[in-house]
Design a protein around this motif. Structure first.
Motif, PDB file in Angstrom:
ATOM      1  N   GLY A  53       0.681  -1.248  -0.025  1.00  0.00           N
ATOM      2  CA  GLY A  53      -0.263  -0.174   0.316  1.00  0.00           C
ATOM      3  C   GLY A  53       0.992   1.447  -0.180  1.00  0.00           C
ATOM      4  O   GLY A  53       1.499   1.725   1.279  1.00  0.00           O
ATOM      5  N   GLY A  55      -0.450   4.341  -0.663  1.00  0.00           N
ATOM      6  CA  GLY A  55      -0.780   5.562  -0.572  1.00  0.00           C
ATOM      7  C   GLY A  55      -1.024   6.774   0.078  1.00  0.00           C
ATOM      8  O   GLY A  55       0.169   6.896   0.029  1.00  0.00           O
ATOM      9  N   ASP A  78       1.417  -3.064  -4.666  1.00  0.00           N
ATOM     10  CA  ASP A  78      -0.544  -2.210  -4.300  1.00  0.00           C
ATOM     11  C   ASP A  78      -0.665  -2.472  -6.119  1.00  0.00           C
ATOM     12  O   ASP A  78      -0.384  -2.689  -7.503  1.00  0.00           O
ATOM     13  CB  ASP A  78       0.639  -0.266  -5.027  1.00  0.00           C
ATOM     14  CG  ASP A  78      -0.566   0.506  -4.303  1.00  0.00           C
ATOM     15  OD1 ASP A  78      -0.990   1.227  -3.176  1.00  0.00           O
ATOM     16  OD2 ASP A  78      -2.138   0.564  -4.858  1.00  0.00           O
ATOM     17  N   TYR A  80      -2.495  -0.365  -8.522  1.00  0.00           N
ATOM     18  CA  TYR A  80      -2.764   0.871  -8.740  1.00  0.00           C
ATOM     19  C   TYR A  80      -0.976   0.633  -9.185  1.00  0.00           C
ATOM     20  O   TYR A  80      -0.552   1.112  -8.437  1.00  0.00           O
ATOM     21  CB  TYR A  80      -3.139   2.000  -7.904  1.00  0.00           C
ATOM     22  CG  TYR A  80      -2.922   2.778  -8.574  1.00  0.00           C
ATOM     23  CD1 TYR A  80      -3.463   3.241 -10.427  1.00  0.00           C
ATOM     24  CD2 TYR A  80      -2.115   4.104  -7.749  1.00  0.00           C
ATOM     25  CE1 TYR A  80      -3.320   4.187 -10.774  1.00  0.00           C
ATOM     26  CE2 TYR A  80      -2.461   5.510  -8.908  1.00  0.00           C
ATOM     27  CZ  TYR A  80      -3.106   5.310 -10.420  1.00  0.00           C
ATOM     28  OH  TYR A  80      -2.441   6.334 -10.897  1.00  0.00           O
ATOM     29  N   ARG A  83       1.618   3.850  -8.980  1.00  0.00           N
ATOM     30  CA  ARG A  83       1.679   3.940  -7.232  1.00  0.00           C
ATOM     31  C   ARG A  83       3.047   2.944  -7.316  1.00  0.00           C
ATOM     32  O   ARG A  83       3.867   3.163  -6.593  1.00  0.00           O
ATOM     33  CB  ARG A  83       1.034   3.206  -5.767  1.00  0.00           C
ATOM     34  CG  ARG A  83      -0.114   4.344  -5.963  1.00  0.00           C
ATOM     35  CD  ARG A  83      -0.961   4.400  -5.012  1.00  0.00           C
ATOM     36  NE  ARG A  83      -2.442   5.136  -4.431  1.00  0.00           N
ATOM     37  CZ  ARG A  83      -3.143   4.567  -3.688  1.00  0.00           C
ATOM     38  NH1 ARG A  83      -3.306   3.557  -3.270  1.00  0.00           N
ATOM     39  NH2 ARG A  83      -3.576   5.957  -3.180  1.00  0.00           N
ATOM     40  N   HIS A  84       2.981   2.002  -8.061  1.00  0.00           N
ATOM     41  CA  HIS A  84       4.751   1.064  -8.306  1.00  0.00           C
ATOM     42  C   HIS A  84       4.969   2.838  -8.914  1.00  0.00           C
ATOM     43  O   HIS A  84       6.039   2.503  -8.160  1.00  0.00           O
ATOM     44  CB  HIS A  84       4.459   0.547  -9.409  1.00  0.00           C
ATOM     45  CG  HIS A  84       3.166  -0.945  -8.822  1.00  0.00           C
ATOM     46  ND1 HIS A  84       3.440  -1.413  -9.751  1.00  0.00           N
ATOM     47  CD2 HIS A  84       2.794  -1.247  -7.952  1.00  0.00           C
ATOM     48  CE1 HIS A  84       2.333  -2.652  -9.269  1.00  0.00           C
ATOM     49  NE2 HIS A  84       1.981  -1.987  -8.767  1.00  0.00           N
ATOM     50  N   THR A  97       8.863  -4.340  -8.141  1.00  0.00           N
ATOM     51  CA  THR A  97       6.596  -3.716  -7.468  1.00  0.00           C
ATOM     52  C   THR A  97       5.528  -4.927  -8.128  1.00  0.00           C
ATOM     53  O   THR A  97       6.379  -5.475  -9.134  1.00  0.00           O
ATOM     54  CB  THR A  97       6.821  -2.491  -7.896  1.00  0.00           C
ATOM     55  OG1 THR A  97       7.079  -2.486  -9.403  1.00  0.00           O
ATOM     56  CG2 THR A  97       7.899  -1.047  -7.943  1.00  0.00           C
ATOM     57  N   ARG A  99       1.514  -6.280  -7.810  1.00  0.00           N
ATOM     58  CA  ARG A  99       0.597  -6.046  -7.870  1.00  0.00           C
ATOM     59  C   ARG A  99       0.246  -7.164  -6.575  1.00  0.00           C
ATOM     60  O   ARG A  99      -0.897  -7.109  -5.800  1.00  0.00           O
ATOM     61  CB  ARG A  99      -0.472  -5.910  -8.498  1.00  0.00           C
ATOM     62  CG  ARG A  99      -0.466  -5.089  -9.379  1.00  0.00           C
ATOM     63  CD  ARG A  99      -1.477  -4.492 -10.647  1.00  0.00           C
ATOM     64  NE  ARG A  99      -2.095  -4.230 -11.330  1.00  0.00           N
ATOM     65  CZ  ARG A  99      -2.759  -3.794 -12.331  1.00  0.00           C
ATOM     66  NH1 ARG A  99      -3.792  -5.184 -12.415  1.00  0.00           N
ATOM     67  NH2 ARG A  99      -3.284  -2.812 -13.482  1.00  0.00           N
ATOM     68  N   TYR A 101       0.788  -8.398  -3.304  1.00  0.00           N
ATOM     69  CA  TYR A 101       1.116  -8.369  -1.842  1.00  0.00           C
ATOM     70  C   TYR A 101       2.323 -10.102  -1.912  1.00  0.00           C
ATOM     71  O   TYR A 101       3.252 -10.104  -0.595  1.00  0.00           O
ATOM     72  CB  TYR A 101       1.206  -7.895  -0.957  1.00  0.00           C
ATOM     73  CG  TYR A 101      -0.093  -8.599  -0.282  1.00  0.00           C
ATOM     74  CD1 TYR A 101      -0.051  -9.748   0.590  1.00  0.00           C
ATOM     75  CD2 TYR A 101      -1.197  -8.859  -0.591  1.00  0.00           C
ATOM     76  CE1 TYR A 101      -1.056 -10.191   2.040  1.00  0.00           C
ATOM     77  CE2 TYR A 101      -2.583  -9.770   0.062  1.00  0.00           C
ATOM     78  CZ  TYR A 101      -2.235 -10.319   0.476  1.00  0.00           C
ATOM     79  OH  TYR A 101      -3.443 -11.561   2.170  1.00  0.00           O
ATOM     80  N   VAL A 117      -2.714  -0.297   4.035  1.00  0.00           N
ATOM     81  CA  VAL A 117      -3.910  -0.762   2.630  1.00  0.00           C
ATOM     82  C   VAL A 117      -5.446  -0.075   3.395  1.00  0.00           C
ATOM     83  O   VAL A 117      -5.179  -0.209   4.708  1.00  0.00           O
ATOM     84  CB  VAL A 117      -4.244  -1.904   2.287  1.00  0.00           C
ATOM     85  CG1 VAL A 117      -2.511  -2.597   2.232  1.00  0.00           C
ATOM     86  CG2 VAL A 117      -3.676  -3.086   3.839  1.00  0.00           C
ATOM     87  N   TRP A 224      -9.416  -5.168  -5.432  1.00  0.00           N
ATOM     88  CA  TRP A 224      -9.303  -4.350  -4.023  1.00  0.00           C
ATOM     89  C   TRP A 224     -10.511  -4.189  -3.246  1.00  0.00           C
ATOM     90  O   TRP A 224     -10.644  -3.954  -1.937  1.00  0.00           O
ATOM     91  CB  TRP A 224      -8.950  -2.356  -4.838  1.00  0.00           C
ATOM     92  CG  TRP A 224      -9.471  -1.657  -3.984  1.00  0.00           C
ATOM     93  CD1 TRP A 224      -8.245  -1.041  -3.332  1.00  0.00           C
ATOM     94  CD2 TRP A 224      -9.880  -0.893  -3.458  1.00  0.00           C
ATOM     95  NE1 TRP A 224      -8.731  -0.128  -2.041  1.00  0.00           N
ATOM     96  CE2 TRP A 224      -9.749   0.330  -2.458  1.00  0.00           C
ATOM     97  CE3 TRP A 224     -11.374  -1.330  -3.778  1.00  0.00           C
ATOM     98  CZ2 TRP A 224     -10.713   0.909  -2.272  1.00  0.00           C
ATOM     99  CZ3 TRP A 224     -12.251  -0.576  -2.593  1.00  0.00           C
ATOM    100  CH2 TRP A 224     -11.515   0.460  -2.043  1.00  0.00           C
TER     101      TRP A 224
END
Length: 451
Positions: A53, A55, A78, A80, A83-84, A97, A99, A101, A117, A224
């Motif tokens: 996360g 953000g 992440d 999105y 955000r990478h 990076t 998506r 985790y 998150v 998400w």
């Protein structure tokens, strides 16, 4: 790090911090524990972490963590893709990076996981990370609901890993000074705690602008949403998830949790309130949210009433007052003020004015003879203010987490502290929705209403 990233608090209060640090008559500046002395950390003691996360909160965690000596970020996850890109910008060098985790949990070169998150994903990421043998720093509130909190406590106890929850006041020099004063008996017998926190702007009410390029192509919307009822792709839900109980915990989980964490630290308790009564409603931000924007709550901790008022419709000073028979300790963002009180009459009782003159005059004469000070030696009552760094500063809190990862020594805001604090927030929300006083029933491990 390519540029400095600021949280809402840091952005709004940079200049206030500088002003609060200046000394004024009757004030003392508190110096935080230095962490620069530990800049030389052996390679074998280096803590390598991954973050899940990136953000608003996660980017602040990441930008702060990489400033600490002996700490290195090696991966970020992440849903999105934008955000990478952000994570690499913050770290200032190539990092892995993804998506997923779970890839961070499988990595042998990662010691610890920072979790930032939305609330409805806390439990799953934390439990998975603990099961993978990782130490965990999880943003507040620890859980999205009581059942999630119980599962997180069980996982932490089973794996015996370090878990620290991210309400920073437990690591603040200001809270430590307030606790010192309280423990010394400065205010005598505690009889009431009250706290306020108010905002009056769209950003403070979570009216965040979603990323302009957010789309199902660069964001895994289905994942998400997690286990909540599914809905069509909605950028506003992504950016403003705190507005809805399906994903967040409202002002209780976002703001009340800080007030409770600081309060518990100062008076030295780690428990669930015995009774909670909440009120409020959606008065200003009628944007489709289902969480209140005004939320006053009355708690009972032991036999002490604790009244906390939260508002997203009117700016007010953020302050907690610990009130006792000998005075008041006032905890603010950049200061602690102790104001003593004698608890004694400073003049004859005004009730005596109801006496006839034959009784009133002798009473006043005797009172002054027994209580008036010698001229020129009148007692002076003086408040003392201790100024210090913002009590929500991330750096000391993250530093304590990484030091615990190295030393294996326990942290103050562990999984039990985090669970108890989050439960107080869940009780506040449940009381609001039920429109009744509630309590935590330890036998059934559930929230119940008073009959």
């Amino acid at each position: 790090m390519t540029k400095s990233l600021f949280s809402r608090r840091r952005f709004l209060q940079t200049t206030a911090s500088a002003a609060g640090a200046s000394l004024v008559p009757g004030s003392i500046f508190l110096n935080a524990e230095s962490i620069s002395v530990a800049a030389l950390v052996a390679a074998s003691d280096r803590v390598r972490f991954g973050i899940v996360g990136v953000g608003m909160e996660g980017s602040g965690l990441l930008s702060t963590a990489i400033q600490l000596p002996g700490v290195e970020c090696v991966a970020a996850a992440d849903l999105y893709d934008g955000r990478h890109e952000l994570a690499r910008e913050i770290v200032g060098k190539p990092i892995r990076t993804t998506r997923r985790y779970q890839e961070l949990l499988d990595a042998k070169d990662i010691d610890a996981i920072l979790v930032a998150v939305p609330d409805h994903w806390h439990k799953q990421v934390v439990v998975d990370a603990l099961s993978a043998g990782k130490d965990v720093y999880c943003e507040k509130p620890m859980s999205h609901n009581p059942a999630d909190g119980l599962a997180m406590v069980a996982a932490a106890r089973k794996t015996d890993r370090i878990v620290q929850i991210g309400a920073q006041r437990t690591s603040s020099v200001l809270c430590a000074k307030a606790k010192e004063l309280y423990d010394q008996g400065a205010i005598g017998d505690l009889n009431l705690i009250e706290a306020t926190l108010g905002r009056n702007d769209p950003t403070g009410a979570w009216e965040y602008p979603p990323p302009p390029d957010l789309s199902p192509q660069n964001f895994d919307w289905e994942t998400w949403q997690g286990t909540v009822p599914k809905k069509p792709f909605d950028p506003l839900t992504f950016a403003r998830w705190r507005c809805w109980k399906e994903y967040g915990t409202g002002v209780a989980g976002d703001l009340l949790v800080h007030l409770i964490s600081g309060m518990q630290t100062v008076i030295g308790v780690n428990e669930i309130p015995k009774r909670v009564s909440a009120f409020g409603g959606i008065y200003r931000w009628k944007d489709g949210r289902n969480m209140p924007d005004v939320h006053p709550v009355l708690f009972e901790y032991g036999n002490i009433p604790v009244y906390m008022r939260l508002s997203l419709g009117c700016e007010s000073a953020e302050v907690t007052r610990f009130q006792g028979s000998k005075g008041v300790i006032e905890l603010r963002e950049f200061s602690v003020t102790y104001t003593p009180q004698t608890g004694a009459d400073t003049s004859p009782s005004y009730y005596a004015f109801s006496f006839p003159a034959r009784l009133k005059d002798p009473y006043f004469k005797q009172w002054h003879q027994e209580h008036d000070p010698v001229p020129g030696k009148e007692p002076m009552s003086q408040s003392v203010t201790y100024n210090g760094n913002d009590y929500d500063d991330l750096k000391p809190h993250l530093w304590k987490f990484f030091q615990s990862v190295r030393s294996r020594q326990p942290v103050l805001q562990d999984v039990v502290f985090g669970h108890n604090t989050a439960l107080a927030c869940h009780l506040a929300n449940e009381s609001y929705f039920r429109k009744s006083s509630v309590y935590w029933d330890s036998s059934s491990q559930s929230i119940q209403s008073f009959a």
